[in-house]
Design a protein around this motif. Structure first.
Motif, mmCIF file in Angstrom:
data_model
loop_
_atom_site.group_PDB
_atom_site.id
_atom_site.type_symbol
_atom_site.label_atom_id
_atom_site.label_comp_id
_atom_site.label_asym_id
_atom_site.label_seq_id
_atom_site.Cartn_x
_atom_site.Cartn_y
_atom_site.Cartn_z
ATOM 1 N N UNK A 124 36.702 -45.008 37.612
ATOM 2 C CA UNK A 124 36.484 -43.549 37.268
ATOM 3 C C UNK A 124 35.353 -42.983 38.045
ATOM 4 N N UNK A 125 34.274 -43.578 38.335
ATOM 5 C CA UNK A 125 33.189 -43.037 39.339
ATOM 6 C C UNK A 125 33.874 -42.937 40.607
ATOM 7 N N UNK A 126 34.606 -44.038 41.090
ATOM 8 C CA UNK A 126 35.106 -44.125 42.363
ATOM 9 C C UNK A 126 36.029 -42.866 42.671
ATOM 10 N N UNK A 127 36.777 -42.539 41.533
ATOM 11 C CA UNK A 127 37.704 -41.566 41.681
ATOM 12 C C UNK A 127 37.279 -40.210 41.748
ATOM 13 N N UNK A 128 36.039 -40.161 41.075
ATOM 14 C CA UNK A 128 35.266 -38.854 41.013
ATOM 15 C C UNK A 128 34.804 -38.537 42.269
ATOM 16 N N UNK A 129 34.252 -39.810 43.277
ATOM 17 C CA UNK A 129 33.765 -39.359 44.400
ATOM 18 C C UNK A 129 34.838 -38.860 45.276
ATOM 19 N N UNK A 130 36.110 -39.469 45.322
ATOM 20 C CA UNK A 130 37.193 -38.980 46.066
ATOM 21 C C UNK A 130 37.779 -37.609 45.625
ATOM 22 N N UNK A 131 37.744 -37.204 44.396
ATOM 23 C CA UNK A 131 37.805 -35.993 43.873
ATOM 24 C C UNK A 131 36.603 -34.975 44.373
ATOM 25 N N UNK A 132 35.458 -35.240 44.385
ATOM 26 C CA UNK A 132 34.477 -34.219 44.852
ATOM 27 C C UNK A 132 34.448 -33.925 46.318
ATOM 28 N N UNK A 133 34.824 -34.947 46.940
ATOM 29 C CA UNK A 133 35.041 -34.700 48.353
ATOM 30 C C UNK A 133 36.172 -33.721 48.712
ATOM 31 N N UNK A 134 37.265 -34.299 48.181
ATOM 32 C CA UNK A 134 38.449 -33.289 48.249
ATOM 33 C C UNK A 134 38.341 -31.859 47.658
ATOM 34 N N UNK A 135 37.586 -31.847 46.571
ATOM 35 C CA UNK A 135 37.286 -30.530 46.207
ATOM 36 C C UNK A 135 36.545 -29.614 47.048
ATOM 37 N N UNK A 136 35.639 -30.315 47.826
ATOM 38 C CA UNK A 136 34.828 -29.664 48.663
ATOM 39 C C UNK A 136 35.557 -29.092 50.098
ATOM 40 N N UNK A 137 36.886 -29.859 50.191
ATOM 41 C CA UNK A 137 37.621 -29.506 51.404
ATOM 42 C C UNK A 137 38.478 -28.401 51.022
ATOM 43 N N UNK A 138 38.864 -28.131 49.712
ATOM 44 C CA UNK A 138 40.080 -27.386 49.366
ATOM 45 C C UNK A 138 39.946 -25.841 49.566
ATOM 46 N N UNK A 139 38.678 -25.327 49.990
ATOM 47 C CA UNK A 139 38.631 -24.118 50.279
ATOM 48 C C UNK A 139 39.123 -23.869 51.928
ATOM 49 N N UNK A 140 39.370 -25.156 52.596
ATOM 50 C CA UNK A 140 39.771 -25.030 54.066
ATOM 51 C C UNK A 140 41.208 -25.635 54.104
ATOM 52 N N UNK A 141 41.732 -26.064 53.118
ATOM 53 C CA UNK A 141 43.015 -26.900 53.200
ATOM 54 C C UNK A 141 43.585 -27.169 51.756
ATOM 55 N N UNK A 142 44.863 -27.300 51.688
ATOM 56 C CA UNK A 142 45.475 -27.610 50.481
ATOM 57 C C UNK A 142 45.130 -29.005 49.698
ATOM 58 N N UNK A 143 44.954 -29.136 48.387
ATOM 59 C CA UNK A 143 44.570 -30.323 47.841
ATOM 60 C C UNK A 143 45.184 -31.505 48.475
ATOM 61 N N UNK A 144 46.653 -31.548 48.855
ATOM 62 C CA UNK A 144 47.051 -32.806 49.275
ATOM 63 C C UNK A 144 46.413 -33.352 50.653
ATOM 64 N N UNK A 145 46.397 -32.037 51.634
ATOM 65 C CA UNK A 145 45.710 -32.694 52.815
ATOM 66 C C UNK A 145 44.283 -32.817 52.583
ATOM 67 N N UNK A 146 43.435 -32.330 51.714
ATOM 68 C CA UNK A 146 42.097 -32.799 51.287
ATOM 69 C C UNK A 146 42.177 -34.256 50.829
ATOM 70 N N UNK A 147 43.092 -34.499 50.211
ATOM 71 C CA UNK A 147 43.085 -36.084 49.826
ATOM 72 C C UNK A 147 43.389 -36.768 51.058
ATOM 73 N N UNK A 148 44.199 -36.527 51.851
ATOM 74 C CA UNK A 148 44.589 -37.178 53.028
ATOM 75 C C UNK A 148 43.460 -37.413 54.086
ATOM 76 N N UNK A 149 42.709 -36.311 54.138
ATOM 77 C CA UNK A 149 41.326 -36.326 54.885
ATOM 78 C C UNK A 149 40.577 -37.248 54.424
ATOM 79 N N UNK A 150 40.288 -37.238 53.150
ATOM 80 C CA UNK A 150 39.383 -38.353 52.526
ATOM 81 C C UNK A 150 39.808 -39.709 52.606
ATOM 82 N N UNK A 151 41.062 -40.031 52.599
ATOM 83 C CA UNK A 151 41.359 -41.181 52.813
ATOM 84 C C UNK A 151 41.408 -41.834 54.287
ATOM 85 N N UNK A 152 41.631 -40.829 55.226
ATOM 86 C CA UNK A 152 41.371 -41.072 56.708
ATOM 87 C C UNK A 152 40.177 -41.341 56.915
ATOM 88 N N UNK A 153 39.258 -40.679 56.509
ATOM 89 C CA UNK A 153 37.724 -40.505 56.683
ATOM 90 C C UNK A 153 37.000 -42.151 56.046
#
Length: 183
Positions: A124-153
């Protein structure tokens, strides 16, 4: 101090978490025991088990603390808030800064993050990190793309750490750009 009288120590829990991070950084997760952390924190063994009943409880607290850095850097980035800024370039620069700032710290963070593969309590903590970074990116992109960016990084960061290769910001920018604008 009178025997049997407890000394007020409001920072003890935090010192134990900091000590756990140092122990994992020096010896890996396999070297983490309540005893090793107590010795590193210079606290009685009972203090570690009082604050953290299990090693997984201690690892959860350590991972939560270790996770704060990159997610906060992304959330605080003024360039990220600029709708005209090149998002791929901003993220590539932030990733490079993270890797350059303290490679040992990044290795420690990934070790704790990847420990979730074998320790379900950490997931759950690892997932929270992914969610936190994705959430920080969603003002600039959609949630799925934000998750893909996190995975790529994550992938780029792991490649750099595992191969001892120098971080190539231009490569990272190009990969992230392709995630943002697939051909």
């Amino acid at each position: 101090m009178t025997p049997g009288v407890r000394r007020y120590d409001p920072d003890r829990r935090q010192r134990i978490i900091d000590a756990a991070l140092r122990v994992v950084g020096e010896r890996g997760i396999a070297g983490l025991t309540h005893r090793s952390v107590a010795a590193e924190a210079d606290v009685p063994l009972g203090s570690t088990t009082y604050h953290f009943k299990t090693l997984d409880d201690l690892l959860v607290a350590a991972l939560r603390q270790a996770n704060e850095g990159f997610a906060q850097a992304v959330a605080r980035s003024a360039a990220l808030a600029d709708p005209d800024a090149d998002l791929a370039a901003v993220l590539a620069r932030l990733l490079g800064e993270l890797l350059a700032a303290d490679r040992g710290r990044v290795e420690l963070e990934y070790e704790l993050y990847l420990a979730a593969l074998r320790r379900p309590a950490l997931r759950p903590v690892a997932a929270q990190w992914c969610e936190a970074v994705s959430a920080a990116l969603t003002p600039r992109t959609d949630p799925m793309t934000a998750r893909a960016l996190v995975a790529a990084m994550d992938g780029i960061g792991l490649q750099v750490l595992l191969t001892d290769a120098a971080y190539d910001e231009e490569y990272a920018r190009e990969v992230l750009k392709r995630v943002l604008q697939p051909s």
